[in-house]
Design an enzyme around this catalytic site. Structure first.
Site, PDB file in Angstrom:
ATOM      1  N   LYS A  22       4.748  -7.206  -6.033  1.00 40.65           N
ATOM      2  CA  LYS A  22       6.062  -6.588  -5.778  1.00 40.65           C
ATOM      3  C   LYS A  22       6.999  -7.555  -5.053  1.00 40.65           C
ATOM      4  O   LYS A  22       8.151  -7.717  -5.433  1.00 40.65           O
ATOM      5  CB  LYS A  22       5.901  -5.299  -4.949  1.00 40.65           C
ATOM      6  CG  LYS A  22       5.047  -4.225  -5.629  1.00 40.65           C
ATOM      7  CD  LYS A  22       4.924  -2.963  -4.799  1.00 40.65           C
ATOM      8  CE  LYS A  22       4.242  -3.152  -3.467  1.00 40.65           C
ATOM      9  NZ  LYS A  22       2.817  -3.571  -3.578  1.00 40.65           N
ATOM     10  N   ARG A  97       6.284   5.275  -0.419  1.00 34.97           N
ATOM     11  CA  ARG A  97       4.835   5.117  -0.445  1.00 34.97           C
ATOM     12  C   ARG A  97       4.095   6.443  -0.331  1.00 34.97           C
ATOM     13  O   ARG A  97       2.867   6.462  -0.351  1.00 34.97           O
ATOM     14  CB  ARG A  97       4.432   4.246   0.711  1.00 34.97           C
ATOM     15  CG  ARG A  97       3.534   3.077   0.281  1.00 34.97           C
ATOM     16  CD  ARG A  97       3.588   2.075   1.370  1.00 34.97           C
ATOM     17  NE  ARG A  97       2.608   1.108   1.420  1.00 34.97           N
ATOM     18  CZ  ARG A  97       2.919  -0.201   1.454  1.00 34.97           C
ATOM     19  NH1 ARG A  97       4.158  -0.603   1.282  1.00 34.97           N
ATOM     20  NH2 ARG A  97       1.974  -1.078   1.631  1.00 34.97           N
ATOM     21  N   ARG A 143      -3.317 -14.889  -0.644  1.00 35.83           N
ATOM     22  CA  ARG A 143      -1.876 -14.888  -0.363  1.00 35.83           C
ATOM     23  C   ARG A 143      -1.556 -15.717   0.888  1.00 35.83           C
ATOM     24  O   ARG A 143      -2.200 -15.607   1.911  1.00 35.83           O
ATOM     25  CB  ARG A 143      -1.387 -13.455  -0.166  1.00 35.83           C
ATOM     26  CG  ARG A 143       0.056 -13.376   0.366  1.00 35.83           C
ATOM     27  CD  ARG A 143       0.695 -12.047   0.124  1.00 35.83           C
ATOM     28  NE  ARG A 143      -0.080 -10.925   0.607  1.00 35.83           N
ATOM     29  CZ  ARG A 143       0.181  -9.649   0.282  1.00 35.83           C
ATOM     30  NH1 ARG A 143       1.186  -9.372  -0.542  1.00 35.83           N
ATOM     31  NH2 ARG A 143      -0.570  -8.677   0.752  1.00 35.83           N
ATOM     32  N   ARG A 176      -1.161 -13.262   6.342  1.00 39.74           N
ATOM     33  CA  ARG A 176      -0.847 -12.013   7.039  1.00 39.74           C
ATOM     34  C   ARG A 176      -2.077 -11.471   7.750  1.00 39.74           C
ATOM     35  O   ARG A 176      -3.188 -11.550   7.225  1.00 39.74           O
ATOM     36  CB  ARG A 176      -0.363 -10.984   6.012  1.00 39.74           C
ATOM     37  CG  ARG A 176       1.135 -11.001   5.831  1.00 39.74           C
ATOM     38  CD  ARG A 176       1.569 -10.165   4.677  1.00 39.74           C
ATOM     39  NE  ARG A 176       1.049  -8.787   4.692  1.00 39.74           N
ATOM     40  CZ  ARG A 176       1.387  -7.872   3.811  1.00 39.74           C
ATOM     41  NH1 ARG A 176       2.237  -8.173   2.837  1.00 39.74           N
ATOM     42  NH2 ARG A 176       0.891  -6.660   3.864  1.00 39.74           N
ATOM     43  N   ARG A 187      -6.313  -0.501   3.100  1.00 39.20           N
ATOM     44  CA  ARG A 187      -4.976  -0.465   2.491  1.00 39.20           C
ATOM     45  C   ARG A 187      -5.065   0.014   1.040  1.00 39.20           C
ATOM     46  O   ARG A 187      -4.216   0.789   0.574  1.00 39.20           O
ATOM     47  CB  ARG A 187      -4.329  -1.854   2.558  1.00 39.20           C
ATOM     48  CG  ARG A 187      -3.918  -2.207   3.997  1.00 39.20           C
ATOM     49  CD  ARG A 187      -3.570  -3.665   4.140  1.00 39.20           C
ATOM     50  NE  ARG A 187      -2.505  -4.091   3.264  1.00 39.20           N
ATOM     51  CZ  ARG A 187      -2.347  -5.343   2.824  1.00 39.20           C
ATOM     52  NH1 ARG A 187      -3.175  -6.283   3.197  1.00 39.20           N
ATOM     53  NH2 ARG A 187      -1.347  -5.645   2.043  1.00 39.20           N
TER      54      ARG A 187
END
Ligand code: ADP
Ligand code: AMP
Length: 241
Positions: A22, A97, A143, A176, A187
């Protein structure tokens, strides 16, 4: 930026699990259409970093991979969307969300954005980026992002030219805090339980479009541009408002 399209684009909502792409795609949409990316995750992380009241409330919730309460996030989004830079359109990345957030957003758009514009032009374009569940863990653990310009990399699929350095400004890339494996599972569980129904909410309204997020980044971008330009009737070079 020869490709910027200056016509009104309206709201664009990107749905999909953590790691779907996203943020990566939102930045490309923002550049092409000259509208801002509104990432609730980025705004919350910034608040945590600055130690604001909101940041202090959100910090431990985010660290364990749960969702921040709807009322806090909706207030934060309202404040952001009232900014002048959102008048031509904006890309929501990570919001809504929960079905409650989606319902709140519909009411907000109805009251604050449709006043002077034809309704059909301002209904959100809702795009879900579908990715094979088994790929998500690798995408998230790989990431890295630039703390200065926000550019997103992946050590496996989109490495920087020089290891751990941003291609744009040379900053050291960061991982992160919630991209650790033990948090990722929570998550993904939150996504399954609380966020998947958001896609069903939009599907019932006939607004949901899916794109194949397993493809390389550029091909996902092409699919998304086609959806946006199909729905808004714009092509590169269009300049009327
Ligand atoms: P999200 O915002 O949905 O959590 P990101 O845009 O941060 O996802 O992407 C998650 C990771 O996957 C990043 O490391 C990014 O570089 C990588 N990525 C994004 N899109 C693709 C793709 N189509 N193919 C391979 N890797 C991708
Ligand atoms: P993201 O950057 O989108 O992966 O979001 C990181 C974290 O911020 C999430 O795991 C949540 O804790 C929180 N968050 C982001 N967006 C929302 C939202 N719309 N509602 C509730 N919590 C959110």
């Amino acid at each position: 930026m020869a490709e910027v399209i200056s016509r009104n684009i309206g709201p664009i909502i990107l749905l999909g699990p953590p790691g779907a792409g996203k943020g990566t795609q939102a930045k490309r949409i923002a550049e092409r259409y000259g509208i801002p990316q509104v990432s609730t995750g980025d705004i919350l992380r910034e608040n945590v970093q600055r130690g604001t009241e909101l940041g202090m409330q959100a910090r431990s919730i985010m660290a364990r991979g749960d969702l921040v309460p709807d009322y806090l996030v909706c207030d934060m989004v309202a404040l952001r969307l009232r900014n002048a830079d959102c008048k031509r359109g904006f890309i929501l990345d990570g919001f809504p969300r929960t079905p409650a957030q989606a319902g709140w957003l519909d009411a907000f758009l109805e009251h604050e954005f449709f006043d002077n514009a034809p309704r059909s032009k301002c209904l959100p374009i809702v795009i879900r980026i579908d990715v094979d569940y088994n790929k998500l863990l690798r995408r998230i653990t790989g990431r890295r992002s630039c703390p200065v310009c926000g550019r997103i990399y992946n050590v496996y699929s989109q490495p920087p030219r020089v290891a751990d350095r941003c291609d744009v400004d040379g900053s050291s890339l960061v991982t992160r805090e919630d991209d650790r494996e033990e948090v990722i599972r929570d998550r993904l569980a939150a996504y399954e339980l609380q966020t998947k129904p958001v896609a069903e909410y939009y599907a019932r309204k006939g607004r949901l479009v899916s794109v194949d997020g397993d493809l390389p980044v550029n091909e996902v971008t092409e699919q998304i541009f086609r959806v946006i330009e199909g729905q808004r009737g714009v092509t590169a070079g269009t300049t009327d408002g």
